[in-house]
Design a protein around this motif. Structure first.
Motif, PDB file in Angstrom:
ATOM      1  N   UNK A 107       0.818  -1.207   0.000  1.00 34.51           N
ATOM      2  CA  UNK A 107       0.000   0.000   0.000  1.00 34.51           C
ATOM      3  C   UNK A 107       0.853   1.259   0.000  1.00 34.51           C
ATOM      4  N   UNK A 108       2.162   1.125   0.154  1.00 32.10           N
ATOM      5  CA  UNK A 108       3.024   2.298   0.301  1.00 32.10           C
ATOM      6  C   UNK A 108       2.968   3.217  -0.910  1.00 32.10           C
ATOM      7  N   UNK A 109       3.093   2.656  -2.109  1.00 33.76           N
ATOM      8  CA  UNK A 109       3.067   3.486  -3.310  1.00 33.76           C
ATOM      9  C   UNK A 109       1.716   4.175  -3.464  1.00 33.76           C
ATOM     10  N   UNK A 110       0.647   3.508  -3.027  1.00 33.64           N
ATOM     11  CA  UNK A 110      -0.697   4.086  -3.081  1.00 33.64           C
ATOM     12  C   UNK A 110      -0.783   5.313  -2.180  1.00 33.64           C
ATOM     13  N   UNK A 111      -0.301   5.183  -0.968  1.00 33.40           N
ATOM     14  CA  UNK A 111      -0.343   6.297  -0.023  1.00 33.40           C
ATOM     15  C   UNK A 111       0.542   7.451  -0.484  1.00 33.40           C
ATOM     16  N   UNK A 112       1.689   7.128  -1.065  1.00 39.19           N
ATOM     17  CA  UNK A 112       2.572   8.175  -1.579  1.00 39.19           C
ATOM     18  C   UNK A 112       1.911   8.929  -2.734  1.00 39.19           C
ATOM     19  N   UNK A 113       1.218   8.191  -3.615  1.00 35.37           N
ATOM     20  CA  UNK A 113       0.513   8.828  -4.735  1.00 35.37           C
ATOM     21  C   UNK A 113      -0.619   9.716  -4.217  1.00 35.37           C
TER      22      UNK A 113
END
Length: 257
Positions: A107-113
């Protein structure tokens, strides 16, 4: 992470780098009781006009993790750029559960986006699309539990088709289920479909699960389902998906009346 971790491949979230470069179209989800747009679903499309099926046909075991991440990031970035600034609508993103290596890591890339796009994470809904069996019986349950704890909405897509049926619902309860369009199509003319949907609605009421009807194409289908207790709708009757654009409520308001 072990050497087998797919995390390194997930660093590539550029939708132009895949076999078929892709983008997203968006289709509104209508709350007919509230008379408003409840959300939008992000639907993958090829940049050259290819269908979702053509794009998904190029997803392999080697690139599925990166593809999943790229779809989420692309949908969120487009929503941050094009969704009406005053909108509080949900953004629904599809993904394959088998493409999630570990829920919190993936989920990290999702939260960063979301942070880059100034898009509130609590407005995200993740739809579990099950075109294949889940290899580990508890895998999807762990994803649902983790995402709910993080404040996301979860949904089971195509309910009533393939693996997305009563057995899956008994193993886990998402916040929402989407009735498969085959159950919705011509439901006003089919007693068996009405009986099945009535049973599903009773089950979902007992489990506190919201029901959404997808693939609604006629006024009769919408009226029949709304009278049965369905408030959320998605389908051509209201609006077709728009490439990299969000349908304004004024265009579809008359259809929800």
């Amino acid at each position: 992470m072990s050497a087998k971790s797919p995390c390194a491949g997930c660093r590539n979230t550029d939708p132009k780098s895949f076999a078929i470069p892709f983008t997203m179209a968006f289709q509104p989800i209508i709350d007919v009781s509230a008379g408003d747009i409840w959300g939008y679903e992000a639907l993958v499309r090829g940049m050259g006009g290819q269908s979702a099926a053509e794009v998904l046909a190029e997803v392999t075991d080697q690139n599925r993790y990166a593809f999943d991440q790229a779809c989420r990031v692309t949908a969120i970035e487009l929503a941050g750029k094009h969704m009406p600034s005053a909108s509080t609508a949900i953004l629904s993103v599809n993904f394959l559960p088998n493409a999630v290596y570990e829920p919190r890591a993936c989920i990290r890339a999702t939260l960063e986006a979301a942070a880059r796009s100034d898009f509130a994470p609590h407005r995200l809904m993740f739809e579990f699309t099950e075109n294949e069996a889940i290899l580990e019986s508890g895998h999807i349950a762990r994803i649902v539990e983790t995402y709910r704890a993080m404040g996301f909405t979860t949904a089971l897509d195509d309910f009533g088709a393939g693996y997305a049926g009563l057995t899956r619902l008994a193993l886990l309860q998402t916040d929402l289920i989407k009735l498969d369009m085959e159950l919705v199509h011509d439901i006003d003319k089919s007693l068996p479909k009405r009986a099945i949907v009535s049973g599903v609605l009773a089950i979902c009421k007992a489990l506190d699960i919201t029901v959404l009807a997808e693939g609604a194409e006629t006024e009769a289908e919408v009226r029949t389902l709304h009278e049965a207790g369905v408030d959320l709708f998605q389908g051509y009757y209201f609006a077709r998906p728009k490439l990299e654009a969000f349908e304004d409520w004024g265009v579809v308001a008359a259809r929800a009346a």
